[in-house]
Structures are given as structure tokens and as C-alpha cells.
Write a protein that holds these residues in place. Structure first.
Motif, mmCIF file in Angstrom:
data_model
loop_
_atom_site.group_PDB
_atom_site.id
_atom_site.type_symbol
_atom_site.label_atom_id
_atom_site.label_comp_id
_atom_site.label_asym_id
_atom_site.label_seq_id
_atom_site.Cartn_x
_atom_site.Cartn_y
_atom_site.Cartn_z
ATOM 1 N N LEU A 220 74.122 38.451 80.328
ATOM 2 C CA LEU A 220 72.838 38.949 80.797
ATOM 3 C C LEU A 220 71.720 38.508 79.861
ATOM 4 O O LEU A 220 71.907 38.427 78.640
ATOM 5 C CB LEU A 220 72.851 40.477 80.866
ATOM 6 N N GLU A 221 70.553 38.243 80.432
ATOM 7 C CA GLU A 221 69.377 38.046 79.602
ATOM 8 C C GLU A 221 69.085 39.342 78.840
ATOM 9 O O GLU A 221 69.400 40.429 79.303
ATOM 10 C CB GLU A 221 68.181 37.651 80.464
ATOM 11 N N GLU A 222 68.473 39.194 77.679
ATOM 12 C CA GLU A 222 68.298 40.347 76.793
ATOM 13 C C GLU A 222 67.591 41.510 77.483
ATOM 14 O O GLU A 222 68.043 42.664 77.407
ATOM 15 C CB GLU A 222 67.506 39.940 75.544
ATOM 16 N N LYS A 223 66.484 41.235 78.153
ATOM 17 C CA LYS A 223 65.721 42.320 78.756
ATOM 18 C C LYS A 223 66.489 42.973 79.897
ATOM 19 O O LYS A 223 66.429 44.201 80.084
ATOM 20 C CB LYS A 223 64.369 41.797 79.245
ATOM 21 N N VAL A 224 67.204 42.161 80.662
ATOM 22 C CA VAL A 224 68.028 42.709 81.742
ATOM 23 C C VAL A 224 69.094 43.639 81.167
ATOM 24 O O VAL A 224 69.337 44.734 81.690
ATOM 25 C CB VAL A 224 68.675 41.572 82.559
ATOM 26 N N TYR A 225 69.727 43.200 80.087
ATOM 27 C CA TYR A 225 70.757 44.025 79.456
ATOM 28 C C TYR A 225 70.169 45.322 78.912
ATOM 29 O O TYR A 225 70.740 46.412 79.104
ATOM 30 C CB TYR A 225 71.425 43.243 78.327
ATOM 31 N N ALA A 226 69.015 45.223 78.250
ATOM 32 C CA ALA A 226 68.392 46.419 77.680
ATOM 33 C C ALA A 226 68.065 47.431 78.773
ATOM 34 O O ALA A 226 68.279 48.641 78.601
ATOM 35 C CB ALA A 226 67.140 46.034 76.904
ATOM 36 N N HIS A 227 67.554 46.959 79.914
ATOM 37 C CA HIS A 227 67.258 47.878 81.013
ATOM 38 C C HIS A 227 68.538 48.452 81.612
ATOM 39 O O HIS A 227 68.570 49.630 81.999
ATOM 40 C CB HIS A 227 66.450 47.160 82.100
ATOM 41 N N LEU A 228 69.590 47.655 81.693
ATOM 42 C CA LEU A 228 70.846 48.147 82.246
ATOM 43 C C LEU A 228 71.374 49.332 81.442
ATOM 44 O O LEU A 228 71.947 50.277 82.003
ATOM 45 C CB LEU A 228 71.893 47.025 82.278
ATOM 46 N N LEU A 229 71.175 49.301 80.139
ATOM 47 C CA LEU A 229 71.644 50.401 79.293
ATOM 48 C C LEU A 229 70.915 51.711 79.577
ATOM 49 O O LEU A 229 71.389 52.786 79.174
ATOM 50 C CB LEU A 229 71.489 50.030 77.814
#
Length: 332
Positions: A220-229
């Protein structure tokens, strides 16, 4: 102490006999299939195949058992493809693979279907370790065509509402895997990434089971991953076959939920890994995350095993089960 759980993301290949039988049956019943009525002979063949793949998982020693998704001819698009208000149209390539599905064109309200719940009800009679499998809302919206809602955000919300309603009808399951390859393959842009997380949260909130969001075919792209959390989920999956460095970086930089799913066996390659090799990969991942201890580590293939010959799929299951046992022994 960490618990190691062997499982899969589902979407299994059909047993060889079923491929032949169902191909013949479907060839003679094309009209019934278009109208949504599979017919008794086709339903019976799928029932027998479901029983076989569940028994295969149990014989292999997997800790979680899936229904198999053998009826999902349209892959992740299946829950829409069988919906009364969806018209399945032209053939579309399934991401960058040499597999295809019929384009599900949403032409009416996405009300309750119950198709996947009925599959799980049948599977629940055969196992107490049942794991449900669904496309995540972002991937399902990405794979579909909208002719009803007219707005990307509204359509994603409608897909989330639909999936949450389906999940609410499920029998008791131990785990729910939400498969989200589109988060990697067609990463959401600013704003959409937050809405994708909210949609995932809505679907996850519809069940008391442990929810694993499993992206694959990369990191995942960093921002996508951060939002997923931000979503209320129990675990995120990582495809360590396709991308090791970026997945490790995301965990080190942004953390992870209390549980983690490791895609360590190749779901598309006929080369069968050694259980010891999978265990070593677990050790490597945990070694990179020295300060992180997870409550549950799911060991799985990085993708669905639909692409494999049936005999190779069976071997992959055995490898995962044995690798989880080896990891438990190492911890003990």
C-alpha cells in the motif's frame, strides 16, 4: 504469546472432476445461468465440490476453513454479478492477470442479496472453524460500473451498505477476510483513501468476527496504509511475496493492529515452498519488527489460489498448516 493461524484468502480452484462436469452442465444450461437459476444438477455439483475443498483443508490441518468460493466465476465481482439489480456485461481483464470476469453494471438499488450467506450456511454444517471471504468495498466498487448512483463517493457508500448487510446475515464465523487488491492496483487518491477506510470500517462493524483486510500484488502507498489503520479492524495483510521492503517500511513507520496476516506462500506459482522456508520467512519478518509483538499472526498465501492446478493448491495448504505448527513450536 503469539498465536500462529494457518489460513487462506479463499477463491480456490475447482477439483478437476468438477471443472469437467460443470463445464458440460453450464454449456447445456446457459439460459438458466443468465436468469440466475443454476439448476439442481449444477447446485449438486457445487455442493459436492464444496464438501471436497472443506475436507481438503481439514485434512491439511488448516486452522481456519473457507467455503472455497467455487461458484465465483467472476472472481471478486461475484457478490454483484449475482445481484438482481446488476447486469453482467462484457468481459474485463482481472487486474493484470490472464483471468477475466464479466463487468457488473449496477443499474438499480443494491438491496440485500444473501448469496454469500447461503454459501456460508452450507459450509457451517461441515466445520466449526469457518472463515468468511468477501471483496472489500473499495475493490468491489473499483471492479464495478455504476449506472445507478452517479457519484463515486455515493457509489462506494452504497457498496459498503450492501456488503455490511450481507455480512450481517452471515452465520457465526471465526474470521472475515476482506480482500482489497484494488488498494494496491488502483490506489485511491486524496479524499478517496479516507472514504475507503470508512467503507471498510462500516463492513467490519457488521460482524463480531475478527476482521482481516488483505491487500495484495504489492504494498500500500503510505497514506493509504495510514488511513486503513483508522478502520476498526483486527489485522492488515501484507503480500511479502510481491514486495518485502515497502511492506516492512509501512509497519515500521506507521505500526499495525494487534494482529497481522502474512502472505508468505505464492498463491500463483506452482513451485511449492518448504514449511521450514515459510517459518524462516516468519522469523525474518518478526526480526525486522523487533519491538512489535502480535497477538495473532495469520500465515497465508499472498493471493487467492484460483490460478493453481488443484494438486498444487492442496500442497500449498499442507505447507501453510505445517509452517504454522513449526512457528508455534519455535515460540514455545
Amino acid at each position: 504469546m503469539t498465536e500462529y493461524v494457518s489460513t487462506t484468502p479463499g477463491l480456490f480452484p475447482l477439483p478437476d472432476w468438477a471443472k469437467d462436469d460443470l463445464s458440460d452442465l453450464k454449456g447445456h444450461q446457459k439460459h438458466d445461468l443468465i436468469s440466475g437459476d443454476e439448476g439442481e444438477e449444477i447446485s449438486s455439483a457445487y455442493k459436492q465440490a464444496r464438501e471436497e475443498v472443506i475436507a481438503t483443508q481439514q485434512d491439511a490441518g488448516l486452522d481456519r476453513v473457507v467455503e472455497g468460493q467455487l461458484r465465483w466465476d467472476d472472481m471478486l465481482a461475484h457478490p454483484l454479478a449475482v445481484h438482481d439489480n446488476v447486469d453482467t456485461q462484457g468481459i474485463v481483464r482481472y487486474y493484470d492477470n490472464n483471468n477475466f470476469y464479466r463487468d457488473p453494471v449496477v443499474q438499480g438499488e443494491l438491496d440485500f442479496s444473501g448469496d454469500v450467506a447461503r454459501e456460508l450456511e452450507a459450509a457451517s454444517e461441515l466445520t466449526d472453524d469457518l472463515q468468511a471471504v468477501l471483496p472489500g468495498p473499495y475493490s468491489l466498487a473499483d471492479l464495478a460500473t455504476d449506472e445507478q448512483y452517479g457519484d463515486e463517493a455515493e457509489f462506494l457508500g452504497a457498496i459498503a451498505d450492501f456488503l455490511a448487510g450481507e455480512v450481517d446475515a452471515f452465520p457465526d464465523v471465526e474470521t472475515l477476510f476482506l480482500l482489497e487488491p484494488s488498494l494496491v492496483e488502483n490506489a485511491p487518491e486524496d479524499g478517496t483513501d479516507e472514504r475507503a477506510s470508512e467503507a471498510i470500517d462500516q463492513v467490519a462493524s457488521a460482524t463480531d468476527a475478527d476482521v482481516v483486510v488483505q491487500p495484495y500484488w504489492g504494498a500500500l502507498e503510505e497514506k493509504v496504509y495510514a488511513h486503513l489503520l483508522d478502520a476498526d479492524i483486527d489485522a492488515v495483510g501484507f503480500d511479502f511475496v510481491s514486495n518485502q521492503d515497502d511492506n516492512i517500511y509501512n509497519i515500521q513507520e506507521y505500526g499495525a493492529p494487534k494482529d497481522i496476516s502474512l502472505g508468505l506462500a505464492d498463491g500463483q506459482n506452482t513451485l511449492v515452498e518448504d514449511p521450514e522456508a515459510i517459518r524462516d520467512r516468519v522469523d525474518w519478518v518478526e526480526g525486522q519488527l523487533q519491538v512489535t509483538e502480535f497477538e495473532t499472526v495469520y500465515l497465508t498465501t499472498n493471493t487467492e489460489t484460483f490460478y493453481l492446478p488443484y494438486a498444487k493448491y492442496e500442497e500449498k495448504l499442507e505447507v501453510l498448516a505445517e509452517a504454522a505448527d513449526l512457528a508455534e513450536v519455535t515460540v514455545a
